[in-house]
Design an enzyme around this catalytic site. Sequence first.
Site, mmCIF file in Angstrom:
data_model
loop_
_atom_site.group_PDB
_atom_site.id
_atom_site.type_symbol
_atom_site.label_atom_id
_atom_site.label_comp_id
_atom_site.label_asym_id
_atom_site.label_seq_id
_atom_site.Cartn_x
_atom_site.Cartn_y
_atom_site.Cartn_z
ATOM 1 N NE ARG A 28 40.212 47.425 96.328
ATOM 2 C CZ ARG A 28 40.599 48.204 95.342
ATOM 3 N NH1 ARG A 28 40.532 47.770 94.077
ATOM 4 N NH2 ARG A 28 41.030 49.416 95.563
ATOM 5 C CE LYS A 76 45.460 28.934 76.377
ATOM 6 N NZ LYS A 76 46.496 29.302 75.396
ATOM 7 C CE LYS A 112 42.949 22.629 72.217
ATOM 8 N NZ LYS A 112 43.452 23.750 73.060
ATOM 9 C CD GLU A 142 44.731 21.562 68.657
ATOM 10 O OE1 GLU A 142 44.613 22.617 69.304
ATOM 11 O OE2 GLU A 142 45.323 20.548 69.101
ATOM 12 C CG ASP A 174 47.438 24.141 67.568
ATOM 13 O OD1 ASP A 174 47.245 25.236 68.138
ATOM 14 O OD2 ASP A 174 48.229 23.282 67.989
#
Length: 282
Positions: free
Chosen positions: A99, A134, A166, A199, A221
């Site tokens: 597994r 992410k 950012k 950004e 962005d």
Amino acid sequence: MLSVDQLEDKLIDLAFAEDIGDGDHTTLCCIPEDAMGKSHLLIKEEGILAGIEVAKKVFDRFDPTMQVEVLIEDGTHVKPGDIAMIVTGKIRSLLQTERLMLNIMQRMSGIATMTNRYVRLLEGTKTRVLDTRKTTPGLRMLEKQAVKIGGGTNHRIGLFDMILLKDNHVDFAGGIANAINRCHAYLKEKGLDLKIEIEVRNFDELQQVLDCGGVDRIMLDNFTPEDTKKAVDIIAGRYETESSGGITFETIRSYAEQGVDFVSVGALTHSVKGLDMSFKAC
């Protein structure tokens, strides 16, 4: 900082502890300790294979006597019915590693397959597909390996190997010039040599970056493809360019055609379906 191999070893140990606990009582109750067997990895869905090298480490870490015959290498296009590898060893070991090995290989192969689909959409352009942060907590190194196997390019690994200013950093720092200047002061103070990306959300911020300078890449962005072309022309090769924000399988080509260097896609890792495969006795 731990190396990639050390991180993988810790992940594998944690995964075995999570799955087996004080013993696989199902296997222990019905399989003799000295029983030997053989299982093969059967591919059940078309895609890009990824995770073979990690699977070999899983088997070796659990039981070094297990023997792995690799028939298909990472990065290969596979189809239903293909046999990727054959593993020989104690049946107890085959059952207890099944597994974890499948979880890793299905996840990595799903990411490699998704990445490859995006990469093929950009054929004929100079644009490269980037992953993001992410990722599944604890699995980032494996997921980013899978992106590379699928033909994509890794963005920064974490918060430690690149500066990415950012929108929140800019706002909390009091503006673009403050953020960039403080960044350079910090890097000098710490003796660090890291690339700097910033950004921008609109053309006013873009002009502020160009006036200030001191960066390596500008992230556009949530720009439209039309505004992306305009921004790329304004930047005129002075800095690398990256498109980000809601870019999908349907729209990525339209961004690449504007001449941007990179397109970052969170969907490579955050919502991928695993590639179907099984590990069966043979």
